[in-house]
Scaffold this active site. Sequence first.
Site, PDB file in Angstrom:
ATOM      1  N   HIS A 181      -4.572   3.195   2.095  1.00 11.01           N
ATOM      2  CA  HIS A 181      -3.955   3.821   0.981  1.00 11.01           C
ATOM      3  C   HIS A 181      -4.011   3.421  -0.425  1.00 11.01           C
ATOM      4  CE1 HIS A 181      -2.191   6.705   3.976  1.00 11.01           C
ATOM      5  NE2 HIS A 181      -1.407   5.558   4.382  1.00 11.01           N
ATOM      6  N   HIS A 240       0.243  -2.305   8.448  1.00 10.26           N
ATOM      7  CA  HIS A 240      -0.130  -0.917   8.788  1.00 10.26           C
ATOM      8  C   HIS A 240       0.613  -0.078   9.453  1.00 10.26           C
ATOM      9  CE1 HIS A 240      -2.583   2.726   8.577  1.00 10.26           C
ATOM     10  NE2 HIS A 240      -2.815   2.559   9.941  1.00 10.26           N
ATOM     11  N   HIS A 267       3.989  -0.481  10.653  1.00  5.99           N
ATOM     12  CA  HIS A 267       5.325  -0.274   9.925  1.00  5.99           C
ATOM     13  C   HIS A 267       6.479  -0.731  10.939  1.00  5.99           C
ATOM     14  CE1 HIS A 267       4.145   2.214   6.416  1.00  5.99           C
ATOM     15  NE2 HIS A 267       3.194   1.514   6.483  1.00  5.99           N
ATOM     16  N   GLU A 269       0.663  -1.437   0.007  1.00  8.09           N
ATOM     17  CA  GLU A 269       0.027  -0.039   0.125  1.00  8.09           C
ATOM     18  C   GLU A 269       0.941   1.464   0.049  1.00  8.09           C
ATOM     19  OE1 GLU A 269      -2.185   1.203   3.556  1.00  8.09           O
ATOM     20  OE2 GLU A 269      -0.672   1.241   4.290  1.00  8.09           O
TER      21      GLU A 269
HETATM   22 FE   LIG Z   1       1.485   1.168   5.335  1.00  9.44          FE
HETATM   23 FE   LIG Z   2      -2.051   1.748   6.140  1.00 10.22          FE
END
Ligand SMILES: [Fe+2]
Ligand SMILES: [Fe+2]
Length: 258
Positions: free
Chosen positions: A68, A176, A178, A39
């Site tokens: 995203h 998401h 990270h 993403e």
């Molecule tokens: Fe991400």
């Molecule tokens: Fe994300």
Amino acid sequence: MRLLFLGDIVGNSGRQMVRDHLPRLRRELGLNAVLANGENASGGMGLSAKSAQELLRCGVDVLTTGNHVWKFPDIRPLLQSEHRLLRPANYPASAPGRGMGIYDLGEGLPPLAVINLQGRTFMEALDCPFAAAEKLAAQAPQGAVIVVDMHAEATSEKRALAHMLRGRVQAVVGTHTHVQTNDATILDSVTGYISDLGMCGPEDSCLGMDNDIILRRFRSGLPQRFELAKGPCMLSGALMEMDQGRCREITAWQYRAS
Ligand SMILES: [Fe+2]
Ligand SMILES: [Fe+2]
């Protein structure tokens, strides 16, 4: 079945790291399949059709996504036509693409089912990811190895989903946030779990973005134009070994080039 699931690939330098190292790592690690969340692969936010196709050419078998995914409009037709590219299943049914894919890995291996979901806590108000997971897990072919990417902000939402699916799917991994978590475990001797795979991108950064810009944003409270961080990149994810319908091993995995 040996799988590597890579966390969010961030920007050109993250893609380059995948391009430069994944083909060799696939051989060295004896991988049957590589999954990755894409993403953030284009400019650090979003996934263009070109970047998605590039990642699918250089050793990624299945690309999942997240909030995203819609930034570049050219991803929409590709989400419709490319079965190796998924978007979270709990977007409204009218959104392009699909949230589950079934893949034949050959070599006498069971089918691989990949389910992509998105959390709702501190995120967009989508359909219920728990209901979507129940529905899709029931649709997976008998005997399939089922791997779920729960793209979510809240660790509790990820863990709750894993608890709901424990014993019924072979892995639930989080993306998401990270930052790789240190909680890889196997639930009920069947379900591999990790709260976040981490990211593939610039290591000395705020989630892939330039540290100074993010610090300025927090200190000033004003919006800033985000830029990708520079410097050496890392790959992060989880290595998983699946056998006889169970996840036998799940290990948080990181790779640096030097
Ligand atoms: Fe991400
Ligand atoms: Fe994300």
